[in-house]
Design an enzyme around this catalytic site. Sequence first.
Site, PDB file in Angstrom:
ATOM      1  N   GLN A   1       0.976  -1.137  -0.218  1.00 41.34           N
ATOM      2  CA  GLN A   1       0.057  -0.011  -0.031  1.00 41.34           C
ATOM      3  C   GLN A   1       0.756   1.246   0.057  1.00 41.34           C
ATOM      4  OE1 GLN A   1      -2.826  -0.698   3.584  1.00 41.34           O
ATOM      5  NE2 GLN A   1      -4.179  -1.456   1.992  1.00 41.34           N
ATOM      6  N   ASN A   2       2.132   1.225   0.101  1.00 43.35           N
ATOM      7  CA  ASN A   2       3.219   2.210   0.025  1.00 43.35           C
ATOM      8  C   ASN A   2       3.105   2.877  -1.435  1.00 43.35           C
ATOM      9  OD1 ASN A   2       5.418   4.137  -0.325  1.00 43.35           O
ATOM     10  ND2 ASN A   2       5.583   3.680   2.057  1.00 43.35           N
ATOM     11  N   ARG A   3       2.933   3.993  -1.643  1.00 47.23           N
ATOM     12  CA  ARG A   3       2.934   4.575  -2.939  1.00 47.23           C
ATOM     13  C   ARG A   3       4.160   4.907  -3.751  1.00 47.23           C
ATOM     14  NH1 ARG A   3      -1.871   8.478  -1.480  1.00 47.23           N
ATOM     15  NH2 ARG A   3      -0.560   8.394   0.365  1.00 47.23           N
TER      16      ARG A   3
ATOM     17  N   THR B   1       4.797   8.680   1.426  1.00 52.19           N
ATOM     18  CA  THR B   1       4.061   7.984   0.467  1.00 52.19           C
ATOM     19  C   THR B   1       3.451   6.940   1.178  1.00 52.19           C
ATOM     20  OG1 THR B   1       6.079   6.637  -0.136  1.00 52.19           O
ATOM     21  CG2 THR B   1       5.481   8.612  -1.405  1.00 52.19           C
TER      22      THR B   1
END
Length: 168
Positions: A42-44, A142
């Site tokens: 889920q880290n962008r 992020t």
Amino acid sequence: MEPARITHTLEPVFDARSRVLVLGTMPSPKSREVGFYYGHPQNRFWKVMGALFGEPEPQGNAARTAFLLAHRIALWDVLAACTIQGASDASITDARPNDLARIGAAAPLSAVFTTGSKAAELYRRHCAGMLPGVPHVALPSTSPANARMRLNDLVEAYRPLLDALELD
């Protein structure tokens, strides 16, 4: 989850062509598990990097390393060790910095970018003197915890990184 003393186990990514250094705070439990930076699905970070350069998001550790080196980006973290609760940067105590001069000695850096407010704070407090004369730019996190910023907002916020590479 109780706070734990964590030692950074991931090697930095850089070579003599690196021109910018991107620093997070400390690898999350998921990043340590997968053995690479920004490993939580889920880290962008990797979505932002791909979009910033107009390329597909790099998938997997080898592709991510190749992406960074191809774009002259060094990647590491501010801290070598700290006491932290899970992945909560806000809980960090007993911080010990990485030796960023190691990268500065190997690559002619034109800028340092930190991802998230805690990384920026810790860089200013512990590390800025290791890379004298190299400008520092604080970028937003992020992490999924930074839900207020949409992906397009993050890509725009990271544009100074692209600009620094184009100036070089």
